[in-house]
Write a protein that holds these residues in place. Structure first.
Motif, PDB file in Angstrom:
ATOM      1  N   UNK A 103      46.487  38.748  57.943  1.00 34.67           N
ATOM      2  CA  UNK A 103      47.155  38.025  56.863  1.00 34.67           C
ATOM      3  C   UNK A 103      46.281  36.874  56.387  1.00 34.67           C
ATOM      4  N   UNK A 104      45.631  36.181  57.331  1.00 38.31           N
ATOM      5  CA  UNK A 104      44.696  35.114  57.017  1.00 38.31           C
ATOM      6  C   UNK A 104      43.468  35.251  57.917  1.00 38.31           C
ATOM      7  N   UNK A 105      42.286  34.939  57.366  1.00 36.69           N
ATOM      8  CA  UNK A 105      41.078  35.017  58.173  1.00 36.69           C
ATOM      9  C   UNK A 105      40.769  36.432  58.606  1.00 36.69           C
ATOM     10  N   UNK A 106      40.483  37.296  57.636  1.00 37.41           N
ATOM     11  CA  UNK A 106      40.242  38.693  57.990  1.00 37.41           C
ATOM     12  C   UNK A 106      39.101  38.874  58.970  1.00 37.41           C
ATOM     13  N   UNK A 107      37.953  38.265  58.680  1.00 42.95           N
ATOM     14  CA  UNK A 107      36.831  38.359  59.596  1.00 42.95           C
ATOM     15  C   UNK A 107      36.955  37.402  60.761  1.00 42.95           C
ATOM     16  N   UNK A 108      37.340  36.143  60.441  1.00 44.21           N
ATOM     17  CA  UNK A 108      37.334  35.108  61.462  1.00 44.21           C
ATOM     18  C   UNK A 108      38.264  33.991  61.031  1.00 44.21           C
ATOM     19  N   UNK A 159      39.390  41.927  54.999  1.00 47.08           N
ATOM     20  CA  UNK A 159      40.467  41.846  54.017  1.00 47.08           C
ATOM     21  C   UNK A 159      41.649  41.063  54.578  1.00 47.08           C
ATOM     22  N   UNK A 160      42.280  40.254  53.703  1.00 42.89           N
ATOM     23  CA  UNK A 160      43.502  39.563  54.100  1.00 42.89           C
ATOM     24  C   UNK A 160      44.578  39.746  53.046  1.00 42.89           C
ATOM     25  N   UNK A 161      45.824  39.601  53.485  1.00 41.32           N
ATOM     26  CA  UNK A 161      46.944  39.642  52.556  1.00 41.32           C
ATOM     27  C   UNK A 161      47.132  38.311  51.848  1.00 41.32           C
ATOM     28  N   UNK A 162      46.481  37.246  52.353  1.00 42.20           N
ATOM     29  CA  UNK A 162      46.671  35.947  51.711  1.00 42.20           C
ATOM     30  C   UNK A 162      45.341  35.218  51.527  1.00 42.20           C
ATOM     31  N   UNK A 163      44.805  34.545  52.552  1.00 38.73           N
ATOM     32  CA  UNK A 163      43.670  33.668  52.300  1.00 38.73           C
ATOM     33  C   UNK A 163      42.549  33.860  53.319  1.00 38.73           C
ATOM     34  N   UNK A 164      41.317  33.536  52.851  1.00 40.15           N
ATOM     35  CA  UNK A 164      40.165  33.583  53.737  1.00 40.15           C
ATOM     36  C   UNK A 164      39.785  34.990  54.142  1.00 40.15           C
ATOM     37  N   UNK A 165      39.343  35.786  53.164  1.00 36.24           N
ATOM     38  CA  UNK A 165      38.990  37.165  53.502  1.00 36.24           C
ATOM     39  C   UNK A 165      37.914  37.259  54.560  1.00 36.24           C
ATOM     40  N   UNK A 166      36.830  36.513  54.370  1.00 39.74           N
ATOM     41  CA  UNK A 166      35.761  36.498  55.369  1.00 39.74           C
ATOM     42  C   UNK A 166      36.036  35.513  56.486  1.00 39.74           C
TER      43      UNK A 166
END
Length: 243
Positions: free
Chosen positions: A119-124, A142-149
């Motif tokens: 949902x947040x922080x897909x990578x880290x 990928x995230x559903x909200x914020x901070x994809x990487x």
């Protein structure tokens, strides 16, 4: 060498790390820790003097009450050294698809974090954590909200020779920061996408230092390369183009 998983070796997950214990593989392509969606891959709580090298962490799933963060790795008050590690195809039902850092300051060198979901922080996801990243790739998360990487909350990491690319989020496709002051040196932020704001970076009450940083080909409704919200970054030799 080998794949260590529930179906091939009867491995139980998560692997619970202890003090002064190292995990040393034979190479990222040949030593695979695969949780096969049965749980998180590695849990570290209050651990000291640990090294994890030359292996792949994959198939992790963090779900359930109080255990939904850090699909690949969960670090609490732990500062391991990771080198030549791939963190791949892990999922967290809340934050930190690849890694969740909670009051932890690990050192990552030649680490790849890719194709993780949260949902947040897909990578880290960093929570009051100050890791050191060198020659690290954070891509296709990928995230559903914020901070994809990367998603930073009161955290001040140091990134050197890092690539953040092809990540996706609603805001902060490549990186989202909140009250965080990371230091970026020789970093490329490229081809990330935000549905709304901050394709490359979304800075929220944050004052990062960027030196020799390139943000290019990132996409967002506003702030394709960089979106500033009450933030004052220090920029030296920074290129923001084609966003």
């Amino acid at each position: 060498e080998g794949t260590y998983s529930p179906s091939t070796t009867g491995e139980n997950f998560p692997i619970i790390m202890l003090n002064h214990i190292d995990l040393i593989g034979a190479g990222e392509d040949v030593t695979i820790l695969d949780a096969q969606q049965t749980g998180r891959v590695i849990t570290m709580e209050n651990c000291t003097n640990n090294t994890i090298t030359d292996l792949t962490i994959t198939g992790g799933l963090a779900e359930g009450y109080q255990d939904e963060n850090g699909g690949g790795m969960y670090l609490l008050n732990s500062n391991p050294t990771l080198a030549h590690v791939t963190i791949l195809d892990n999922t967290a039902n809340s934050v930190g698809g690849g890694m969740y850092l909670d009051y932890s300051n690990p050192t990552l060198t030649h680490v790849t974090t890719t194709n993780n979901i949260a949902v947040e922080g897909g990578g880290m996801n960093l929570f009051y954590s100050n890791p050191t990243l060198s020659h690290v790739t954070i891509s296709d998360n990928n995230t559903a909200y914020q901070g994809g990487g990367m998603n930073l909350f009161y955290s001040n990491p140091t990134l050197t020779h890092v690539t953040i690319s092809d990540n996706t989020a609603v805001i902060g496709g490549g990186m989202k920061t909140f009250v965080s002051n990371p230091t970026l040196n020789h970093v490329t932020i490229a081809n990330n996408t935000a549905v709304y704001d901050g394709g490359g970076m979304y800075l929220d009450y944050s004052n990062p230092t960027l030196t020799h940083v390139t943000t290019t080909n990132n996409i967002a409704v506003e702030g394709g390369g960089m979106y500033l919200d009450y933030s004052n970054p220090t920029l030296t030799h920074v290129t923001i183009a084609n966003n």
